[in-house]
Scaffold this motif. Structure first.
Motif, PDB file in Angstrom:
ATOM      1  N   VAL A  32      -2.715   3.249 -10.513  1.00 62.20           N
ATOM      2  CA  VAL A  32      -1.565   4.146 -10.463  1.00 62.20           C
ATOM      3  C   VAL A  32      -0.316   3.497 -11.059  1.00 62.20           C
ATOM      4  O   VAL A  32       0.610   4.195 -11.464  1.00 62.20           O
TER       5      VAL A  32
ATOM      6  N   LYS B  41       2.232  -4.648  -0.238  1.00 61.82           N
ATOM      7  CA  LYS B  41       1.920  -3.234  -0.403  1.00 61.82           C
ATOM      8  C   LYS B  41       0.996  -3.163  -1.621  1.00 61.82           C
ATOM      9  O   LYS B  41       1.299  -3.759  -2.658  1.00 61.82           O
ATOM     10  N   ILE B  42      -0.124  -2.481  -1.451  1.00 60.61           N
ATOM     11  CA  ILE B  42      -1.127  -2.478  -2.527  1.00 60.61           C
ATOM     12  C   ILE B  42      -1.152  -1.133  -3.246  1.00 60.61           C
ATOM     13  O   ILE B  42      -1.188  -0.077  -2.607  1.00 60.61           O
ATOM     14  N   TYR B  43      -1.112  -1.169  -4.560  1.00 60.43           N
ATOM     15  CA  TYR B  43      -1.245   0.044  -5.371  1.00 60.43           C
ATOM     16  C   TYR B  43      -2.567  -0.012  -6.134  1.00 60.43           C
ATOM     17  O   TYR B  43      -2.645  -0.653  -7.179  1.00 60.43           O
TER      18      TYR B  43
END
Ligand code: NA
Ligand code: NA
Lengths: 428, 307, 157
Positions: B42, B36-38
């Motif tokens: 952020v 999962k990429i942020y």
């Protein structure tokens, strides 16, 4: 478990548990449910240190507290009435301009009503305005400068949004510039209303007197450079915002303590302490809301919210209607700082996906909050005015309602004419 | 699910590559390994991302190599000023030494994939800079909280002004700073080029970044899945580096057409002397080990001798 | 006991005032050095930002002592005292738990930075700058706890 906890926290919020504990516990609950170690909380609070702009907050607040203790309010009323008093409805204009200026500098702490409103109310009544109108006018004006630099909520909006690292970021200068025309619009509309509603009253106007005007100017000579230092410095880019805040604090200290001698040196520790307790409270709320925002981001809540909302809202314009309704309702029950830290992390990503410019959004947000200051039942300025002028709160509800409609009209224009906010800015 | 973060904004072309790679990994491992990429910072800046990797909220981050010094200080050998002369030297040395750095980081608890080139950083200024003496007039931006950059720039007798990267543009506009050191593509992307007039044609330092995973998280992946992850990520980040090189070449071309004068440095020996002195200082202050620097320089010399 | 408490409070107030004074002095000095002498302290920017964190925690500590925190507070005016009293006590206890937990995890965080020996600015390690976090949350927890036993105590002044 999550739902139960949220309900409990919500209930405790309404019986007056400090807002920082409310947000902190919500963040803890969220991280706990997502199985993330709570060590993330101090990590996020420590990110207060990553925000260069925050330095401006304590320094501007300090200046505001000193100005509030000086006799600036008297001088300000004198100057504005000498120069604007001759106009039709002149005294009302005097009140609007003075309050806007004073609020911008002292923050939205209610001090405008206490310091300036108390001078203006008797003057307005003496000038022939009806009492209820005058009461409504000063109460409404208590939050009028919210959109103007360097008001605390305006800076705070910038700080919170900058923390979120938007795809189309803005500088705090852009936010400051965006507030000018909307604030002006409010003053103009309020003036038109004032003139129209008191057209049958026997208003006294003060003819322009060169000597009086000059005298008033001379008395103000030390404070006149102040807006030039702050606004000129920031708008021209000569100072960074935090530098302007430091220079302002120094200048205010010099003028009010050493030149005017209206604030005794021995009182300074008390004033600093009071100002820093207020700033500390706000900063800690900001810190824990960073943690809460991080939970929202980590759990991808804004995306989910967007998916849900876009199932029944398609256009930017319907979104803005809904936004205004929500913000007005929130403004009626929350104070401005609570509303800012709770709503910005949810609303900003949403608004961006509907194509609203973050600068324009900030102005809409604060315009709503400005109205919230005197919306029943929890408008803070209503309580302050009730306390200060010894009037029952119900009378203030009635007195401010016409003004509320004027500002709601202004809000509609501000919302649906983004050009008003973005006119001087180079933002596509 | 493995959570990785970066300060890079979403929508850049390398993010699309990364997303495609992540999808490929999920398919090839039957959803056993999902990322999962942020993006967009952020989850905070590099420093914050590393803190969150420590506590396990995040499992990896695409970060500037410089932020990983605490795990293996010697990864800074590539960042030494004025040592690489061109990209051919970079390619050769990296072939020899990337593995050593990756091993060093692994010992420090960080698993990395192919290093990604950001590019050679050049000096962009408002007044022409050709000699070392010209540097005395400069107020140059350095990233805040970067003691090594500060140390480096001071040995060039430049006044370092630490600023957040978001304040650099305003700093240039107001004259708070009058010089930045950055790869050309970065200077263009962040609009800095509008506020400088000259670029000194000297590749000051080489900058790179990498996807770093905490070994705690990486160990949870089974050996066969590791092969898949490693294969895809190495390919993605190699491609990203190649693209960055092409972008920098294009940016360099563009720069001369948009009114920035490219000035040639005079007295290259003097520049080299000062740069070498700053390397000595870094060794002296213990920021980097003399053995690593020696190995690097020996490799470089060998390569040059073979040319 | 009360005189010891008073001394502590005065010390706390003093540090808070000192934080603003140093902030203002440092910021001004930096402007003067930059504009007139083309120099400045490298660590000033970091130092100023850490002062902001300290103002946040110290100010909030004093605000807790004086029950001066921002709160939403819709019901205190509406609910009868018989109902409001116990609810308020429960909220206080809840606040003790929340601040206590925050203090606990702050200690863990500070310990990590202590082990990593990270430097904030000049030679000052990060953990020293962060130490105000566990201290602040712990003091606030303690003050909410005292509030439970103080009959005269109220949330909002
Ligand atoms: Na950020
Ligand atoms: Na309200």
């Amino acid at each position: 478990m999550g739902t139960l906890g949220s309900l409990l926290i919500g209930a405790l919020a309404f019986i007056g548990m400090p807002l920082f504990v409310v947000i902190l516990s919500a963040a803890m609950l969220g991280f706990w449910v997502s199985e993330i170690p709570l060590t993330v909380i101090p990590i996020e609070v420590y990110r207060l240190v990553d925000t260069p702009l925050l330095l401006a907050l304590p320094l501007f607040t300090f200046s505001g507290y000193i100005l509030a203790e000086s006799k600036l309010s008297t001088r300000l009323v004198k100057v504005t009435s000498a120069f604007l008093g001759w106009m039709p409805g002149g005294l009302a204009v005097v009140a609007y301009v003075t309050c806007a200026f004073f609020t911008a500098f002292t923050g939205a702490s209610g001090v405008t009503i206490v310091a300036v409103g108390a001078l203006l109310l008797p003057a307005l009544v003496e000038g022939g305005y009806r009492e209820r109108f005058s009461l409504g006018l000063v109460t409404t004006s208590g939050s009028l400068g919210l959109l103007l630099a360097p008001s605390l909520p305006l800076i705070l909006y910038g700080v919170i949004v900058q923390q979120m690292d938007l795809p189309n970021p803005f500088t705090i200068q852009e936010l400051f510039i965006a507030g000018i025309l909307p604030a002006l619009l409010m003053v103009v509309l309020l003036t038109i209303y004032s003139v129209w509603t008191s057209r049958h009253d026997n208003l006294q106007s003060e003819p322009f007197d060169k000597k009086v005007a000059w005298q008033a100017l001379v008395e103000m000579k030390w404070e006149i450079p102040l807006p030039i230092i702050v606004l000129g410095g920031i708008y021209s880019g000569f100072f960074a915002v935090s530098e302007a805040a430091a220079v302002t604090a120094f200048y205010v200290l010099l003028v009010e303590v050493f030149i005017h001698r209206e604030v005794p040196f021995s009182e300074l520790p008390r004033i600093v302490r009071e100002a820093m307790v207020m700033v500390g409270g706000i900063l800690l709320i900001l810190g824990v809301s960073l943690a809460f925002t991080n939970f929202l981001v980590d759990a991808e809540v804004p995306q989910a919210l967007f998916e849900w909302i876009s199932t029944f809202i398609a256009s930017k314009w319907t979104f803005l209607i809904l936004l205004n309704l929500i913000l007005l309702a929130l403004g009626a029950i929350l104070d401005i700082f609570s509303a800012l830290v709770i709503m910005i992390p949810l609303i900003v990503p949403l608004a961006l996906r509907f194509g609203v410019d973050p600068v324009h959004l900030g102005i809409i947000f604060l315009a709503n909050m400005q109205i919230g200051y005197f919306t029943p039942p929890i408008g803070m300025n209503l309580f302050i005015a009730s306390y200060r002028f010894k009037k029952p709160i119900a009378e203030l509800y009635q007195a401010t309602i016409p003004f509320m409609f004027v500002l709601l009209f202004a809000l509609v224009i501000i919302t649906y004419v983004p050009e008003l906010s973005l006119f001087f800015l180079d933002r596509g | 699910t493995y959570k990785i973060a970066t300060i890079s904004p979403d929508g850049l072309s390398w993010m699309q590559k990364l997303r495609a790679g992540v999808k490929q990994i999920a398919i090839a491992t039957d959803d056993r390994v999902k990322f999962k990429i942020y993006p967009g910072g952020v989850q905070g800046d590099d420093e914050t991302v590393l803190r969150k990797m420590r506590i396990g909220q995040l499992h990896g981050g695409a970060v500037a190599a410089g932020s990983l010094t605490r795990f293996y200080p010697d990864l800074q050998i590539y960042n030494l000023p004025l040592q690489f002369r061109d990209y051919d030297e970079v390619d050769h040395i990296r072939m020899e030494m990337d593995a050593i750095i990756a091993d060093g980081l692994r010992d420090g608890g960080i698993e990395t994939f192919a290093f990604t080139e950001t590019g050679f950083a050049y000096m962009f200024t408002q007044e022409p800079v050709t000699s070392v003496a010209d540097l005395g007039e400069l107020k140059a931006w350095i990233p805040d909280n970067d003691p090594i950059a500060a140390e480096l720039i001071k040995s060039f007798n430049v006044s370092p002004i630490p600023l957040n990267i978001t304040d650099v543009l305003a700093g240039l506009q107001t004259g708070l700073i009058n010089a930045v050191v950055a790869p050309p593509s970065v200077a263009l992307a962040l609009q800095w080029h509008n506020h400088v007039k000259y670029m000194t044609d000297l590749p000051l330092l080489y900058i790179y970044s990498t996807l770093a995973m905490s070994d705690k998280a990486y160990k949870r992946i089974s050996d066969e899945d590791k092969v898949i992850v490693k294969g895809v990520m190495d390919r993605v980040f190699t491609e990203v580096g190649q693209e960055a090189r092409a972008d920098n070449a294009k940016a360099l071309e563009a720069i001369s057409t948009i009114g920035i004068d490219i000035v040639q440095p005079t007295n290259l020996e003097e520049w080299q002397t000062v740069a070498d002195r700053s390397v000595e200082r870094l060794i002296g202050s213990g920021e980097i080990t003399p053995e690593a620097v020696q190995l690097y320089l020996d490799n470089l010399e060998q390569y040059r001798a073979g040319q | 006991m009360t005189s010891l408490l008073r001394t502590i409070h005065r010390f706390e107030d003093g540090v808070l005032v000192l934080a603003l004074v140093s902030m203002l002095t440092m910021a001004l000095l930096q402007i003067v050095l930059r504009n007139f002498f083309d120099s400045g302290f490298l660590w000033a920017e970091s130092f100023l930002r850490i002062l902001v964190l300290w103002v946040a925690m110290l100010g909030a500590m004093v605000a807790t002592r004086e029950r001066n925190h921002i709160s939403i507070d819709l019901l205190s005016r509406i609910l009868p005292p018989r109902l409001y009293g116990p609810l308020r006590h429960f909220a206080m206890l809840f606040s003790v738990a929340v601040c206590g937990t925050a203090a606990w995890y702050s200690v863990e965080y500070v310990t990590y930075e202590y082990q990593d020996e990270t430097i904030a600015f000049a030679d000052v390690p990060v953990w020293v700058c962060q130490s105000i976090l566990p201290v602040g949350f712990a003091v606030m927890a303690l003050r909410f706890l005292i509030g439970i036993f103080d009959r005269r105590d109220v949330w909002v002044r």
